[in-house]
Design an enzyme around this catalytic site. Structure first.
Site: not given
Length: 332
Positions: A51, A164, A220
């Site tokens: 990430d 998140i 996401e």
């Protein structure tokens, strides 16, 4: 393939050749099969990452932060050789323990506005939506310099969303927006007060940006940029964090309003499982995702991780340039 190591020659020639093509031809270059996706550009040194978010300072140094610990830090002087550094936080904020028993931070997002660096990040237990988005600020952006500003937005077991994977987008009209989310009912957005970096008190709407109402809920890591009059929403689809079994991939949609609705190249809404592919698994490069978009001196970059099929699925750093000539981002 974009070879960062030879960018002074290769990028010039590649960009010139691509930009000379008609938009219809560029659109046809959007990959329709896994074999058509470009390999990452060359990076060396400390490249194990998950990430990633990256920024280039005024001095030309690259600061990269990523999931893990107190937000893992790396630096590079040339976008090729990366060196592991200290975590963003030398001491982890005490409030993290309310959301994760580890505790560690995930999916940071670094930006620079108003003379300071901002680092949004998330704290959660894996697979749970008892989560929180935090904010830290710094005058230098360097590890150990961050001052935590506490929570920005939270979710709990009764929520239909997950707080998140935050991304801050600052529009040309001066309004600030934070997109976030994973799984559950998908990707969300709130408006941010530029003075505080937290939700604007006069607009508490939670907007919905992308969802998968049937089948898997796996979407996401939103990231928004504005190019050529459109807002583009990048997102990671399917399953991460499973090494060579990961099915992560990056897709994109666009809109004429920052809050949506976002549609893919075929006109399918991102609220109904839409999304035009940007990067997918190919060869040794498995499950690319967790992406961020960075504007650099030679164009827009997509910065992401993939799982290395020739190194036991170790997550590694990937960087490619993006071309927008067709109206849709094409990695090369």
């Amino acid at each position: 393939m974009f070879d960062i190591q030879n960018r002074s020659v290769h990028v010039s020639r590649t960009r010139t050749a691509l930009l000379a093509l008609p938009a219809a031809v560029l659109l046809a270059l959007i990959p329709s099969s896994a074999s058509a996706y470009p390999n990452p550009g060359t990076v060396t040194g400390s490249t194990v990452v998950h990430d990633p978010t990256m920024i280039r300072t005024a001095s030309g140094q690259y600061l990269l932060y990523a999931t893990g610990g107190g937000i893992a830090g790396k630096t590079s002087g040339n976008r090729i050789a990366f060196t592991a550094g200290a975590d963003a936080f030398s001491t982890r904020p005490g409030w993290w323990s309310a959301y994760s028993s580890v505790p560690e931070a995930w999916a940071p997002d670094i930006s620079y506005h108003g003379g300071r660096y901002l680092l949004y990040y998330s704290v959660s237990k894996f697979g749970s939506n008892t989560s929180a988005i935090g904010l830290a600020t710094s005058s230098t952006g360097r590890p150990g310099s961050w001052t935590d500003q506490g929570t920005v937005y939270t979710s709990g077991s009764a929520s239909d969303y997950n707080a998140i994977d935050p991304n801050l987008f600052v529009d040309s009209d001066g309004k600030w927006w934070l997109s976030f989310g994973s799984w559950w009912t998908g990707l969300k957005m709130i408006q941010i007060n530029p003075a505080t970096g937290k939700q604007l008190a006069t607009n508490t709407t939670r907007y919905s940006l992308a969802s998968r109402p049937t089948g898997t809920k796996a979407v996401e890591a939103p990231y928004i940029v504005k190019r050529n009059g459109y807002y583009y929403l990048f997102a990671s689809y399917d399953t991460c964090c499973a090494g060579t079994s990961s099915t992560y991939k990056v897709k994109v949609g666009r809109a004429t309003s920052v809050t949506g609705p976002y549609y893919d190249r075929n006109g399918v809404s991102m609220m109904n499982n839409g999304g035009t592919p940007v990067l997918e698994s190919h060869g040794r490069y498995i499950g690319p995702g967790g992406q961020s978009i960075m504007n650099d001196v030679d164009g827009d970059l997509i910065v992401y991780h993939y799982y290395d099929g020739q190194d036991n699925g170790t997550p590694k750093l990937g960087i490619n340039l993006l071309n927008w000539s067709s109206g849709w981002p094409v990695a090369y």
